[in-house]
Design a protein around this motif. Structure first.
Motif, PDB file in Angstrom:
ATOM      1  N   TRP A  99       8.363 -49.948  -7.625  1.00  0.00           N
ATOM      2  CA  TRP A  99       7.742 -48.966  -6.740  1.00  0.00           C
ATOM      3  C   TRP A  99       6.301 -48.765  -7.170  1.00  0.00           C
ATOM      4  O   TRP A  99       5.982 -48.748  -8.364  1.00  0.00           O
ATOM      5  CB  TRP A  99       8.488 -47.629  -6.820  1.00  0.00           C
ATOM      6  CG  TRP A  99       7.946 -46.600  -5.862  1.00  0.00           C
ATOM      7  CD1 TRP A  99       8.374 -46.364  -4.591  1.00  0.00           C
ATOM      8  CD2 TRP A  99       6.848 -45.698  -6.100  1.00  0.00           C
ATOM      9  NE1 TRP A  99       7.609 -45.373  -4.019  1.00  0.00           N
ATOM     10  CE2 TRP A  99       6.668 -44.954  -4.909  1.00  0.00           C
ATOM     11  CE3 TRP A  99       5.990 -45.468  -7.182  1.00  0.00           C
ATOM     12  CZ2 TRP A  99       5.679 -43.968  -4.781  1.00  0.00           C
ATOM     13  CZ3 TRP A  99       4.997 -44.507  -7.052  1.00  0.00           C
ATOM     14  CH2 TRP A  99       4.860 -43.763  -5.867  1.00  0.00           C
ATOM     15  N   GLU A 109      15.206 -43.056  -6.883  1.00  0.00           N
ATOM     16  CA  GLU A 109      15.070 -42.957  -5.425  1.00  0.00           C
ATOM     17  C   GLU A 109      15.194 -41.522  -4.936  1.00  0.00           C
ATOM     18  O   GLU A 109      14.664 -41.170  -3.881  1.00  0.00           O
ATOM     19  CB  GLU A 109      16.123 -43.836  -4.743  1.00  0.00           C
ATOM     20  CG  GLU A 109      15.854 -45.331  -4.896  1.00  0.00           C
ATOM     21  CD  GLU A 109      17.016 -46.173  -4.393  1.00  0.00           C
ATOM     22  OE1 GLU A 109      16.765 -47.309  -3.963  1.00  0.00           O
ATOM     23  OE2 GLU A 109      18.178 -45.681  -4.440  1.00  0.00           O
ATOM     24  N   ARG A 110      15.868 -40.695  -5.725  1.00  0.00           N
ATOM     25  CA  ARG A 110      16.033 -39.294  -5.324  1.00  0.00           C
ATOM     26  C   ARG A 110      14.790 -38.448  -5.640  1.00  0.00           C
ATOM     27  O   ARG A 110      14.698 -37.297  -5.207  1.00  0.00           O
ATOM     28  CB  ARG A 110      17.261 -38.681  -5.993  1.00  0.00           C
ATOM     29  CG  ARG A 110      18.592 -39.176  -5.406  1.00  0.00           C
ATOM     30  CD  ARG A 110      19.747 -38.320  -5.866  1.00  0.00           C
ATOM     31  NE  ARG A 110      20.001 -38.495  -7.286  1.00  0.00           N
ATOM     32  CZ  ARG A 110      20.845 -39.395  -7.800  1.00  0.00           C
ATOM     33  NH1 ARG A 110      21.519 -40.206  -6.982  1.00  0.00           N
ATOM     34  NH2 ARG A 110      21.029 -39.488  -9.094  1.00  0.00           N
ATOM     35  N   LEU A 111      13.866 -38.991  -6.385  1.00  0.00           N
ATOM     36  CA  LEU A 111      12.655 -38.258  -6.733  1.00  0.00           C
ATOM     37  C   LEU A 111      11.759 -38.091  -5.513  1.00  0.00           C
ATOM     38  O   LEU A 111      11.778 -38.901  -4.585  1.00  0.00           O
ATOM     39  CB  LEU A 111      11.873 -39.009  -7.822  1.00  0.00           C
ATOM     40  CG  LEU A 111      12.536 -39.191  -9.187  1.00  0.00           C
ATOM     41  CD1 LEU A 111      11.653 -40.030 -10.100  1.00  0.00           C
ATOM     42  CD2 LEU A 111      12.834 -37.840  -9.825  1.00  0.00           C
ATOM     43  N   SER A 112      10.949 -37.041  -5.518  1.00  0.00           N
ATOM     44  CA  SER A 112       9.958 -36.849  -4.453  1.00  0.00           C
ATOM     45  C   SER A 112       8.828 -37.863  -4.647  1.00  0.00           C
ATOM     46  O   SER A 112       8.692 -38.482  -5.711  1.00  0.00           O
ATOM     47  CB  SER A 112       9.391 -35.432  -4.512  1.00  0.00           C
ATOM     48  OG  SER A 112       8.613 -35.262  -5.696  1.00  0.00           O
ATOM     49  N   ASP A 113       8.008 -38.029  -3.625  1.00  0.00           N
ATOM     50  CA  ASP A 113       6.875 -38.951  -3.726  1.00  0.00           C
ATOM     51  C   ASP A 113       5.936 -38.552  -4.857  1.00  0.00           C
ATOM     52  O   ASP A 113       5.413 -39.409  -5.578  1.00  0.00           O
ATOM     53  CB  ASP A 113       6.106 -38.993  -2.398  1.00  0.00           C
ATOM     54  CG  ASP A 113       6.862 -39.739  -1.322  1.00  0.00           C
ATOM     55  OD1 ASP A 113       7.826 -40.460  -1.655  1.00  0.00           O
ATOM     56  OD2 ASP A 113       6.497 -39.599  -0.132  1.00  0.00           O
ATOM     57  N   GLU A 114       5.732 -37.256  -5.024  1.00  0.00           N
ATOM     58  CA  GLU A 114       4.858 -36.778  -6.098  1.00  0.00           C
ATOM     59  C   GLU A 114       5.450 -37.116  -7.463  1.00  0.00           C
ATOM     60  O   GLU A 114       4.726 -37.557  -8.380  1.00  0.00           O
ATOM     61  CB  GLU A 114       4.641 -35.269  -5.982  1.00  0.00           C
ATOM     62  CG  GLU A 114       3.683 -34.716  -7.036  1.00  0.00           C
ATOM     63  CD  GLU A 114       3.459 -33.216  -6.897  1.00  0.00           C
ATOM     64  OE1 GLU A 114       2.759 -32.650  -7.759  1.00  0.00           O
ATOM     65  OE2 GLU A 114       3.988 -32.620  -5.935  1.00  0.00           O
ATOM     66  N   GLU A 115       6.759 -36.941  -7.597  1.00  0.00           N
ATOM     67  CA  GLU A 115       7.412 -37.258  -8.878  1.00  0.00           C
ATOM     68  C   GLU A 115       7.375 -38.759  -9.149  1.00  0.00           C
ATOM     69  O   GLU A 115       7.164 -39.189 -10.293  1.00  0.00           O
ATOM     70  CB  GLU A 115       8.861 -36.757  -8.851  1.00  0.00           C
ATOM     71  CG  GLU A 115       8.976 -35.230  -8.891  1.00  0.00           C
ATOM     72  CD  GLU A 115      10.404 -34.765  -8.634  1.00  0.00           C
ATOM     73  OE1 GLU A 115      10.799 -33.731  -9.207  1.00  0.00           O
ATOM     74  OE2 GLU A 115      11.130 -35.431  -7.858  1.00  0.00           O
ATOM     75  N   LYS A 116       7.545 -39.559  -8.112  1.00  0.00           N
ATOM     76  CA  LYS A 116       7.449 -41.016  -8.277  1.00  0.00           C
ATOM     77  C   LYS A 116       6.046 -41.411  -8.723  1.00  0.00           C
ATOM     78  O   LYS A 116       5.875 -42.273  -9.590  1.00  0.00           O
ATOM     79  CB  LYS A 116       7.806 -41.719  -6.972  1.00  0.00           C
ATOM     80  CG  LYS A 116       9.278 -41.677  -6.613  1.00  0.00           C
ATOM     81  CD  LYS A 116       9.534 -42.347  -5.263  1.00  0.00           C
ATOM     82  CE  LYS A 116      11.006 -42.278  -4.882  1.00  0.00           C
ATOM     83  NZ  LYS A 116      11.247 -42.869  -3.540  1.00  0.00           N
ATOM     84  N   HIS A 117       5.050 -40.783  -8.121  1.00  0.00           N
ATOM     85  CA  HIS A 117       3.664 -41.096  -8.469  1.00  0.00           C
ATOM     86  C   HIS A 117       3.375 -40.720  -9.922  1.00  0.00           C
ATOM     87  O   HIS A 117       2.733 -41.478 -10.660  1.00  0.00           O
ATOM     88  CB  HIS A 117       2.700 -40.355  -7.532  1.00  0.00           C
ATOM     89  CG  HIS A 117       1.271 -40.794  -7.673  1.00  0.00           C
ATOM     90  ND1 HIS A 117       0.444 -40.312  -8.665  1.00  0.00           N
ATOM     91  CD2 HIS A 117       0.524 -41.677  -6.949  1.00  0.00           C
ATOM     92  CE1 HIS A 117      -0.750 -40.868  -8.557  1.00  0.00           C
ATOM     93  NE2 HIS A 117      -0.727 -41.698  -7.534  1.00  0.00           N
TER      94      HIS A 117
END
Length: 322
Positions: free
Chosen positions: A34, A8-16
């Motif tokens: 996610w 959850e602490r990751l940025s949207d780019e890192e999640k992607h």
């Protein structure tokens, strides 16, 4: 106070990036995982359209239940209609899970169908005036569906892939049902043989359109590129259409039928079937609910939905204690 997880602490780019790594590794994405907005929306549109098409696809054959030539054929087509409706219900449940973050459910899917926001497959806008059409739908339309759906058996979205396992297994029986009707007609009288040719002529363009346009810019849509990017499927529209030709053109010719396209041939050098393109402007009009039977079938589905509202109400959670 809740503690955020490392993910959850990751940025949207890192999640992607993490999401794409999972897909590339062959992992299955589940409903509670996610996922990028584009992936979720692509799945909702695809699975909703697939589910609604299964339900709308039962209507052309439903017309033949009271008119089937024998009791055996009547029982066969009744069972097929029942299966198709079951496929639709299964797929709409899969789509519904994806829609929960937006506070939507199957009621919204049905309303989208009635309003024209949700499309259904081009083939199910077409008339089926003869018993030859009933056979051809099972033989070639369901055959085209099998080619499309088996291409997604390893889809990255787990619930859809698992639903397709059951659906494809049953579609094989549907194709055999249609082929049995066609073979019986092919072995019959000259009039019965003519029914098959007439049906093939009538359905040819719809079968070509079944897989969608070859290039994204034909209709201004890049949906096929998105589904391939996210490993929902592996082949393009044109590759699927070529697979259909390779499987079914020899079978069509073996029955002494003539291809409705006299220019069609297999190019050995390219390893491709060369054929006359259908009218893709007509395709766009059909899926906009301007096909020969679009309005009639939509109205029939809407009447059924309205007349059976009491069943949905009786089964709603609020009535469980009654």
């Amino acid at each position: 106070m809740t503690t955020m997880t490392a993910f959850e602490r990751l940025s949207d780019e890192e999640k992607h990036n993490h999401f794409m790594q999972r897909i590339e590794a062959g992992e299955k994405i589940e409903a509670e995982d996610w996922m990028p907005e584009e992936y979720r929306m692509t799945l909702i549109k695809l699975i909703s359209m697939h589910g609604i098409s299964e339900i709308m696809g039962a209507l052309p054959e439903k017309e033949w239940v009271p008119k089937a030539p024998t009791l055996r054929r009547k029982l066969g087509i009744m069972a097929k209609v029942q299966d198709e409706m079951g496929h639709g219900q299964l797929l709409l449940r899969v789509a519904e899970d994806l829609m929960k973050p937006y506070g939507k459910n199957r009621e919204d899917i049905m309303q989208d169908l009635f309003s024209g926001r949700l499309k259904f497959h081009n083939v199910f806008h077409m008339p089926a005036p003869t018993w030859g059409d009933a056979g051809l739908i099972g033989w070639l339309v369901d055959g085209a569906a099998i080619i499309t759906q088996t291409n997604m058996l390893k889809a990255s979205y787990g619930p859809y892939a698992r639903a397709l396992q059951r659906i494809c297994a049953e579609e094989v029986f549907h194709a055999q049902h249609g082929e049995a009707i066609i073979m019986a007609l092919a072995e019959g009288t000259d009039e019965q043989k003519a029914l098959i040719q007439d049906s093939l002529n009538r359905w040819w363009d719809s079968l070509l359109m079944f897989f969608g346009p070859a290039a994204a810019d034909t209709t201004g849509s890049s949906k096929q590129d998105t589904t391939i990017k996210y490993k929902i499927r592996t082949k393009t529209n044109e590759q699927l259409r070529q697979d259909f030709f390779t499987k079914y053109i020899p079978r069509v010719l073996s029955l002494g039928l003539e291809l409705p396209d006299p220019t069609m041939r297999y190019d050995e050098e390219q390893g491709l079937w060369i054929y006359k393109q259908p009218d893709w402007n007509e395709f766009k009009e059909i899926v906009r609910n301007n096909g020969p039977k679009s309005k009639e079938r939509l109205r029939l589905r809407q009447l059924s939905y309205e007349n059976n509202a009491w069943v949905r109400e009786a089964l709603s959670p609020s009535n469980e204690a009654i």
